[in-house]
Design a protein around this motif. Sequence first.
Motif, PDB file in Angstrom:
ATOM      1  N   LYS A  59       0.476  -1.284   0.146  1.00 18.68           N
ATOM      2  CA  LYS A  59      -0.006  -0.389  -0.226  1.00 18.68           C
ATOM      3  C   LYS A  59       0.486   1.423   0.047  1.00 18.68           C
ATOM      4  CE  LYS A  59      -2.707   2.225   3.330  1.00 18.68           C
ATOM      5  NZ  LYS A  59      -3.499   2.544   4.843  1.00 18.68           N
ATOM      6  N   ALA A  60       0.682   1.643  -0.159  1.00 18.87           N
ATOM      7  CA  ALA A  60       1.294   3.485  -0.270  1.00 18.87           C
ATOM      8  C   ALA A  60       0.467   4.755  -0.969  1.00 18.87           C
ATOM      9  CB  ALA A  60       2.614   3.351  -1.739  1.00 18.87           C
ATOM     10  N   HIS A  61       0.297   5.892  -0.660  1.00 19.17           N
ATOM     11  CA  HIS A  61      -0.118   7.078  -1.591  1.00 19.17           C
ATOM     12  C   HIS A  61      -0.022   7.457  -2.888  1.00 19.17           C
ATOM     13  CE1 HIS A  61      -1.233   8.284   2.308  1.00 19.17           C
ATOM     14  NE2 HIS A  61       0.164   8.930   2.261  1.00 19.17           N
ATOM     15  N   LEU A  62      -0.771   7.902  -3.386  1.00 21.04           N
ATOM     16  CA  LEU A  62      -1.258   8.440  -5.021  1.00 21.04           C
ATOM     17  C   LEU A  62       0.456   8.003  -5.553  1.00 21.04           C
ATOM     18  CD1 LEU A  62      -4.556   9.056  -5.549  1.00 21.04           C
ATOM     19  CD2 LEU A  62      -3.142   6.740  -6.094  1.00 21.04           C
ATOM     20  N   ASP A  63       1.424   9.156  -4.851  1.00 21.84           N
ATOM     21  CA  ASP A  63       2.167   9.556  -5.436  1.00 21.84           C
ATOM     22  C   ASP A  63       3.659   8.477  -5.251  1.00 21.84           C
ATOM     23  OD1 ASP A  63       3.024  10.076  -2.776  1.00 21.84           O
ATOM     24  OD2 ASP A  63       3.212  12.202  -3.264  1.00 21.84           O
ATOM     25  N   GLY A  64       2.794   7.653  -4.753  1.00 18.02           N
ATOM     26  CA  GLY A  64       4.741   6.470  -3.783  1.00 18.02           C
ATOM     27  C   GLY A  64       4.928   6.755  -2.778  1.00 18.02           C
ATOM     28  N   SER A  65       4.780   7.744  -1.986  1.00 16.77           N
ATOM     29  CA  SER A  65       5.315   7.916  -0.699  1.00 16.77           C
ATOM     30  C   SER A  65       4.613   6.157  -0.134  1.00 16.77           C
ATOM     31  CB  SER A  65       5.271   9.056  -0.537  1.00 16.77           C
ATOM     32  OG  SER A  65       3.713   9.787  -0.428  1.00 16.77           O
ATOM     33  N   GLU A  66       5.304   6.484   1.306  1.00 11.41           N
ATOM     34  CA  GLU A  66       4.710   6.344   2.758  1.00 11.41           C
ATOM     35  C   GLU A  66       4.367   4.234   2.251  1.00 11.41           C
ATOM     36  OE1 GLU A  66       2.265   8.007   5.824  1.00 11.41           O
ATOM     37  OE2 GLU A  66       3.015   9.877   4.961  1.00 11.41           O
ATOM     38  N   LYS A  67       5.782   3.924   1.645  1.00 10.29           N
ATOM     39  CA  LYS A  67       5.257   2.563   1.489  1.00 10.29           C
ATOM     40  C   LYS A  67       5.265   2.038   2.470  1.00 10.29           C
ATOM     41  CE  LYS A  67       8.181   0.116  -1.072  1.00 10.29           C
ATOM     42  NZ  LYS A  67       9.246  -0.154  -1.801  1.00 10.29           N
ATOM     43  N   VAL A  68       3.843   0.694   2.546  1.00 12.99           N
ATOM     44  CA  VAL A  68       4.529   0.037   3.654  1.00 12.99           C
ATOM     45  C   VAL A  68       3.386  -1.447   2.810  1.00 12.99           C
ATOM     46  CG1 VAL A  68       3.557   1.480   5.286  1.00 12.99           C
ATOM     47  CG2 VAL A  68       2.156   0.538   4.435  1.00 12.99           C
ATOM     48  N   VAL A  69       3.948  -2.729   3.804  1.00 15.40           N
ATOM     49  CA  VAL A  69       3.787  -3.357   3.623  1.00 15.40           C
ATOM     50  C   VAL A  69       2.544  -4.330   4.106  1.00 15.40           C
ATOM     51  CG1 VAL A  69       3.688  -6.080   3.507  1.00 15.40           C
ATOM     52  CG2 VAL A  69       5.553  -4.684   2.560  1.00 15.40           C
ATOM     53  N   LEU A  70       0.916  -4.393   3.812  1.00 19.42           N
ATOM     54  CA  LEU A  70       0.330  -5.109   4.530  1.00 19.42           C
ATOM     55  C   LEU A  70      -0.391  -6.538   4.702  1.00 19.42           C
ATOM     56  CD1 LEU A  70      -3.291  -2.788   3.141  1.00 19.42           C
ATOM     57  CD2 LEU A  70      -1.648  -2.138   5.390  1.00 19.42           C
ATOM     58  N   VAL A  71       0.456  -7.206   3.247  1.00 19.20           N
ATOM     59  CA  VAL A  71       0.239  -8.753   4.144  1.00 19.20           C
ATOM     60  C   VAL A  71       1.531  -8.898   3.421  1.00 19.20           C
ATOM     61  CG1 VAL A  71      -0.973 -11.085   3.329  1.00 19.20           C
ATOM     62  CG2 VAL A  71      -2.192  -8.576   3.974  1.00 19.20           C
ATOM     63  N   SER A  72       2.103 -10.432   4.592  1.00 19.77           N
ATOM     64  CA  SER A  72       3.491 -10.812   3.962  1.00 19.77           C
ATOM     65  C   SER A  72       3.603 -12.752   4.393  1.00 19.77           C
ATOM     66  CB  SER A  72       4.492  -9.942   4.670  1.00 19.77           C
ATOM     67  OG  SER A  72       4.682 -10.153   6.157  1.00 19.77           O
ATOM     68  N   LEU A  73       2.793 -12.751   5.696  1.00 15.23           N
ATOM     69  CA  LEU A  73       2.443 -13.930   5.983  1.00 15.23           C
ATOM     70  C   LEU A  73       1.430 -14.902   5.672  1.00 15.23           C
ATOM     71  CD1 LEU A  73       3.037 -13.581   9.892  1.00 15.23           C
ATOM     72  CD2 LEU A  73       5.338 -14.135   7.644  1.00 15.23           C
ATOM     73  N   GLY A  74       1.507 -16.440   5.260  1.00 14.20           N
ATOM     74  CA  GLY A  74       0.633 -17.240   5.003  1.00 14.20           C
ATOM     75  C   GLY A  74       0.281 -16.662   2.884  1.00 14.20           C
ATOM     76  N   ILE A  75       1.124 -15.818   2.788  1.00 14.60           N
ATOM     77  CA  ILE A  75       0.605 -16.130   1.047  1.00 14.60           C
ATOM     78  C   ILE A  75       2.103 -16.530   0.505  1.00 14.60           C
ATOM     79  CG2 ILE A  75       1.866 -13.283   1.077  1.00 14.60           C
ATOM     80  CD1 ILE A  75      -0.314 -12.338  -0.539  1.00 14.60           C
ATOM     81  N   ALA A  76       1.793 -16.638  -1.679  1.00 16.81           N
ATOM     82  CA  ALA A  76       2.170 -17.150  -1.626  1.00 16.81           C
ATOM     83  C   ALA A  76       2.062 -16.455  -3.173  1.00 16.81           C
ATOM     84  CB  ALA A  76       2.016 -18.790  -2.177  1.00 16.81           C
ATOM     85  N   TRP A  77       1.395 -16.796  -4.183  1.00 18.91           N
ATOM     86  CA  TRP A  77       0.891 -16.172  -5.794  1.00 18.91           C
ATOM     87  C   TRP A  77       0.134 -15.160  -5.976  1.00 18.91           C
ATOM     88  CZ3 TRP A  77       1.523 -20.847  -8.732  1.00 18.91           C
ATOM     89  CH2 TRP A  77       2.839 -21.368  -8.790  1.00 18.91           C
ATOM     90  N   PRO A  78      -0.129 -13.771  -5.174  1.00 18.71           N
ATOM     91  CA  PRO A  78      -1.261 -13.398  -5.181  1.00 18.71           C
ATOM     92  C   PRO A  78      -1.327 -12.590  -6.304  1.00 18.71           C
ATOM     93  CG  PRO A  78       0.905 -12.249  -4.115  1.00 18.71           C
ATOM     94  CD  PRO A  78       0.905 -13.264  -4.440  1.00 18.71           C
ATOM     95  N   ASN A  79      -2.491 -12.916  -7.373  1.00 20.67           N
ATOM     96  CA  ASN A  79      -2.530 -12.391  -8.008  1.00 20.67           C
ATOM     97  C   ASN A  79      -4.052 -11.055  -8.470  1.00 20.67           C
ATOM     98  OD1 ASN A  79      -0.978 -13.593 -10.360  1.00 20.67           O
ATOM     99  ND2 ASN A  79      -2.965 -15.293  -9.770  1.00 20.67           N
ATOM    100  N   GLY A  80      -5.286 -11.011  -8.290  1.00 22.80           N
ATOM    101  CA  GLY A  80      -6.354 -10.325  -8.510  1.00 22.80           C
ATOM    102  C   GLY A  80      -5.840  -9.371  -6.957  1.00 22.80           C
ATOM    103  N   ILE A  81      -6.360  -8.453  -7.307  1.00 22.28           N
ATOM    104  CA  ILE A  81      -6.708  -7.420  -5.688  1.00 22.28           C
ATOM    105  C   ILE A  81      -7.814  -6.807  -6.579  1.00 22.28           C
ATOM    106  CG2 ILE A  81      -5.672  -5.385  -6.815  1.00 22.28           C
ATOM    107  CD1 ILE A  81      -4.457  -5.534  -3.632  1.00 22.28           C
ATOM    108  N   SER A  82      -8.761  -5.828  -5.612  1.00 21.71           N
ATOM    109  CA  SER A  82      -9.830  -5.270  -5.847  1.00 21.71           C
ATOM    110  C   SER A  82     -10.229  -4.932  -4.176  1.00 21.71           C
ATOM    111  CB  SER A  82     -10.891  -6.641  -6.240  1.00 21.71           C
ATOM    112  OG  SER A  82     -12.782  -5.095  -6.130  1.00 21.71           O
TER     113      SER A  82
END
Length: 137
Positions: A59-82
């Motif tokens: 996740k980040a702001h629309l200008d790319g700032s304040e980038k963070v990881v919301l999910v990193s565990l229990g995830i392998a090939w995340p495809n689509g997002i909505s």
Amino acid sequence: GNIYWTDHGFSLIEVARLNGSFRYVIISQGLDQPRSIAVHPEKGYLFWTEWGQTPCIGKAHLDGSEKVVLVSLGIAWPNGISIDYEENKLYWCDARTDKIERIDLESGGNREIVLSGSNVDMFSVAVFGAYIYWSDR
């Protein structure tokens, strides 16, 4: 309006005006294989799925700032997002775990499995009202 996209070959997230002008890279550091993007213009957020060495939901702001990881565990090939704009939830599908999951898009908390199958190879997911749509390969 703007359009956002990922460039798998160069591991970038870019933005441009709808007519193609004012194109620029908003995120280039810390990406390996960005996959899909969802934009929440009202809140000013950009979300993406990442395969790569460390699969995650970012996740980040629309200008790319304040980038963070919301999910990193229990995830392998995340495809689509909505985004579910009414419920403020972020949905994604994972082609390896055969699941559709969701989290609160602000905090990344309250992770839930929405659908779990077997040998489904989920490719994309969309949320509209009370319905969830997905495709598989």
